[in-house]
Write a protein that holds these residues in place. Structure first.
Motif, PDB file in Angstrom:
ATOM      1  N   ALA A 105      29.938  36.043  17.787  1.00 30.29           N
ATOM      2  CA  ALA A 105      30.737  36.844  18.910  1.00 30.29           C
ATOM      3  C   ALA A 105      30.765  36.146  20.564  1.00 30.29           C
ATOM      4  O   ALA A 105      29.344  36.110  20.724  1.00 30.29           O
ATOM      5  CB  ALA A 105      30.512  37.818  18.850  1.00 30.29           C
ATOM      6  N   VAL A 106      31.684  35.790  20.835  1.00 36.14           N
ATOM      7  CA  VAL A 106      31.613  35.113  21.941  1.00 36.14           C
ATOM      8  C   VAL A 106      32.933  35.961  23.088  1.00 36.14           C
ATOM      9  O   VAL A 106      33.570  36.332  22.991  1.00 36.14           O
ATOM     10  CB  VAL A 106      32.318  33.991  22.550  1.00 36.14           C
ATOM     11  CG1 VAL A 106      32.620  32.946  23.680  1.00 36.14           C
ATOM     12  CG2 VAL A 106      31.824  33.175  21.387  1.00 36.14           C
ATOM     13  N   SER A 107      32.358  36.402  24.365  1.00 39.94           N
ATOM     14  CA  SER A 107      33.234  38.415  24.469  1.00 39.94           C
ATOM     15  C   SER A 107      33.337  37.025  25.783  1.00 39.94           C
ATOM     16  O   SER A 107      32.931  36.552  26.580  1.00 39.94           O
ATOM     17  CB  SER A 107      31.915  38.792  24.685  1.00 39.94           C
ATOM     18  OG  SER A 107      32.592  39.695  23.489  1.00 39.94           O
ATOM     19  N   PHE A 108      34.619  37.294  26.936  1.00 43.51           N
ATOM     20  CA  PHE A 108      35.517  36.890  27.624  1.00 43.51           C
ATOM     21  C   PHE A 108      35.727  38.260  28.910  1.00 43.51           C
ATOM     22  O   PHE A 108      35.912  39.393  28.517  1.00 43.51           O
ATOM     23  CB  PHE A 108      35.996  36.018  27.842  1.00 43.51           C
ATOM     24  CG  PHE A 108      36.018  35.181  26.832  1.00 43.51           C
ATOM     25  CD1 PHE A 108      35.417  33.851  27.702  1.00 43.51           C
ATOM     26  CD2 PHE A 108      36.458  34.697  25.944  1.00 43.51           C
ATOM     27  CE1 PHE A 108      35.419  32.290  26.854  1.00 43.51           C
ATOM     28  CE2 PHE A 108      35.894  33.755  24.620  1.00 43.51           C
ATOM     29  CZ  PHE A 108      35.955  32.188  25.192  1.00 43.51           C
ATOM     30  N   GLU A 109      35.413  37.778  30.241  1.00 48.67           N
ATOM     31  CA  GLU A 109      35.598  38.860  31.071  1.00 48.67           C
ATOM     32  C   GLU A 109      36.838  38.343  32.109  1.00 48.67           C
ATOM     33  O   GLU A 109      36.862  37.223  32.106  1.00 48.67           O
ATOM     34  CB  GLU A 109      34.877  39.815  31.961  1.00 48.67           C
ATOM     35  CG  GLU A 109      34.320  41.462  31.803  1.00 48.67           C
ATOM     36  CD  GLU A 109      34.207  41.761  32.846  1.00 48.67           C
ATOM     37  OE1 GLU A 109      33.679  41.538  33.849  1.00 48.67           O
ATOM     38  OE2 GLU A 109      32.619  42.190  31.862  1.00 48.67           O
ATOM     39  N   ILE A 110      37.794  38.921  31.895  1.00 53.03           N
ATOM     40  CA  ILE A 110      39.439  38.158  32.450  1.00 53.03           C
ATOM     41  C   ILE A 110      39.727  38.943  33.760  1.00 53.03           C
ATOM     42  O   ILE A 110      39.896  39.952  33.510  1.00 53.03           O
ATOM     43  CB  ILE A 110      40.437  37.535  30.976  1.00 53.03           C
ATOM     44  CG1 ILE A 110      39.580  36.832  30.325  1.00 53.03           C
ATOM     45  CG2 ILE A 110      41.553  37.265  31.669  1.00 53.03           C
ATOM     46  CD1 ILE A 110      39.962  36.887  28.901  1.00 53.03           C
ATOM     47  N   LYS A 123      36.447  35.464  34.434  1.00 51.73           N
ATOM     48  CA  LYS A 123      35.272  35.740  35.107  1.00 51.73           C
ATOM     49  C   LYS A 123      33.557  35.566  34.188  1.00 51.73           C
ATOM     50  O   LYS A 123      33.298  35.397  35.343  1.00 51.73           O
ATOM     51  CB  LYS A 123      35.692  37.571  35.847  1.00 51.73           C
ATOM     52  CG  LYS A 123      36.550  37.272  36.519  1.00 51.73           C
ATOM     53  CD  LYS A 123      37.045  38.764  37.119  1.00 51.73           C
ATOM     54  CE  LYS A 123      38.323  38.458  38.094  1.00 51.73           C
ATOM     55  NZ  LYS A 123      37.902  39.491  39.141  1.00 51.73           N
ATOM     56  N   SER A 124      33.701  36.021  33.315  1.00 49.51           N
ATOM     57  CA  SER A 124      32.525  35.846  32.641  1.00 49.51           C
ATOM     58  C   SER A 124      32.123  35.159  31.490  1.00 49.51           C
ATOM     59  O   SER A 124      33.860  35.449  30.776  1.00 49.51           O
ATOM     60  CB  SER A 124      31.424  37.136  32.894  1.00 49.51           C
ATOM     61  OG  SER A 124      31.971  37.846  32.218  1.00 49.51           O
ATOM     62  N   VAL A 125      31.113  34.545  30.873  1.00 49.16           N
ATOM     63  CA  VAL A 125      31.509  34.591  29.253  1.00 49.16           C
ATOM     64  C   VAL A 125      30.269  34.861  28.974  1.00 49.16           C
ATOM     65  O   VAL A 125      29.330  34.463  29.626  1.00 49.16           O
ATOM     66  CB  VAL A 125      31.722  32.699  29.258  1.00 49.16           C
ATOM     67  CG1 VAL A 125      31.739  32.622  27.451  1.00 49.16           C
ATOM     68  CG2 VAL A 125      32.901  32.444  29.764  1.00 49.16           C
ATOM     69  N   LYS A 126      30.157  35.819  27.565  1.00 49.68           N
ATOM     70  CA  LYS A 126      28.570  35.856  26.884  1.00 49.68           C
ATOM     71  C   LYS A 126      29.025  35.448  25.672  1.00 49.68           C
ATOM     72  O   LYS A 126      29.891  36.162  24.986  1.00 49.68           O
ATOM     73  CB  LYS A 126      28.669  37.215  26.844  1.00 49.68           C
ATOM     74  CG  LYS A 126      28.748  37.892  28.351  1.00 49.68           C
ATOM     75  CD  LYS A 126      28.154  39.339  28.293  1.00 49.68           C
ATOM     76  CE  LYS A 126      28.235  39.723  29.733  1.00 49.68           C
ATOM     77  NZ  LYS A 126      28.668  41.066  29.833  1.00 49.68           N
ATOM     78  N   SER A 157      34.938  25.750  36.774  1.00 54.87           N
ATOM     79  CA  SER A 157      35.659  27.101  37.420  1.00 54.87           C
ATOM     80  C   SER A 157      35.046  28.677  36.425  1.00 54.87           C
ATOM     81  O   SER A 157      34.582  29.459  36.852  1.00 54.87           O
ATOM     82  CB  SER A 157      36.639  27.499  37.246  1.00 54.87           C
ATOM     83  OG  SER A 157      37.855  29.213  37.293  1.00 54.87           O
ATOM     84  N   ILE A 158      34.387  28.399  35.336  1.00 59.86           N
ATOM     85  CA  ILE A 158      33.814  29.099  34.301  1.00 59.86           C
ATOM     86  C   ILE A 158      32.515  28.972  34.794  1.00 59.86           C
ATOM     87  O   ILE A 158      32.297  30.772  34.550  1.00 59.86           O
ATOM     88  CB  ILE A 158      34.011  29.394  32.397  1.00 59.86           C
ATOM     89  CG1 ILE A 158      35.570  29.063  32.203  1.00 59.86           C
ATOM     90  CG2 ILE A 158      33.359  29.701  31.532  1.00 59.86           C
ATOM     91  CD1 ILE A 158      35.889  28.831  30.868  1.00 59.86           C
TER      92      ILE A 158
END
Length: 162
Positions: A105-110, A123-126, A157-158
């Motif tokens: 899994a790859v999670s993004f906060e947008i 805003k973030s990548v996990k 930017s990421i």
């Protein structure tokens, strides 16, 4: 016999109700918040596939290889006020035709409002349960140099926003 005189207490002044205005204001804010949450759930339900396709397309626009995703899910409540997007069964090829990233899994906060614009602000990548394969060949070329020329700002930017 003397007449009885009854003295009545003067009428008490009614005190203005304290908190009446604040109760109404509080109820208004609670109602507005519930409406916002309901709207968020509806947006997530109806536009999840479109947002997922847009997010993956935006990532693929900025890289020379292709991001492959098995499944996509979206939550507007988990990271409120940001949107949480989760890509499952993710793989990304490096520049040397070998895997660069492989993850469950790859999670993004947008940013919520960036979804409605032309550029999505991540805003973030996990990365969860994944592996990163970094290699350098004899000529000094690395497999992680996947940013398209002119789109290096996407990756920077990421990294800076995380």
């Amino acid at each position: 016999d003397e007449p009885y005189i009854i003295y009545a207490d003067p009428p008490k002044e009614k005190k203005p109700r304290k908190g009446g205005f604040f109760k109404k204001l509080l109820l208004w804010f609670v109602g507005a918040f519930c409406l916002l949450m309901l709207t968020s759930v509806v947006i997530a339900a109806f536009f999840e596939d479109e947002i997922g396709a847009k997010l993956i397309a935006e990532i693929n626009k900025g890289i020379d290889t292709e991001l492959k995703v098995g499944d996509f899910s979206l939550s507007l409540l988990a990271g409120f006020p940001n949107v949480s997007a989760k890509l499952e069964k993710v793989s990304l090829q490096g520049t040397q035709e070998e895997k660069l990233i492989e993850a469950e899994a790859v999670s993004f906060e947008i940013g919520l409002f960036s979804l409605f614009g032309s550029d999505i602000k991540v805003k973030s990548v996990k990365i969860s349960n994944g592996a990163l394969y970094i290699k350098r060949d004899r000529k000094g070329r690395v497999n992680y140099d996947i940013a398209k020329k002119g789109n290096l700002s996407l990756l920077i930017s990421i990294m800076n926003d995380s």
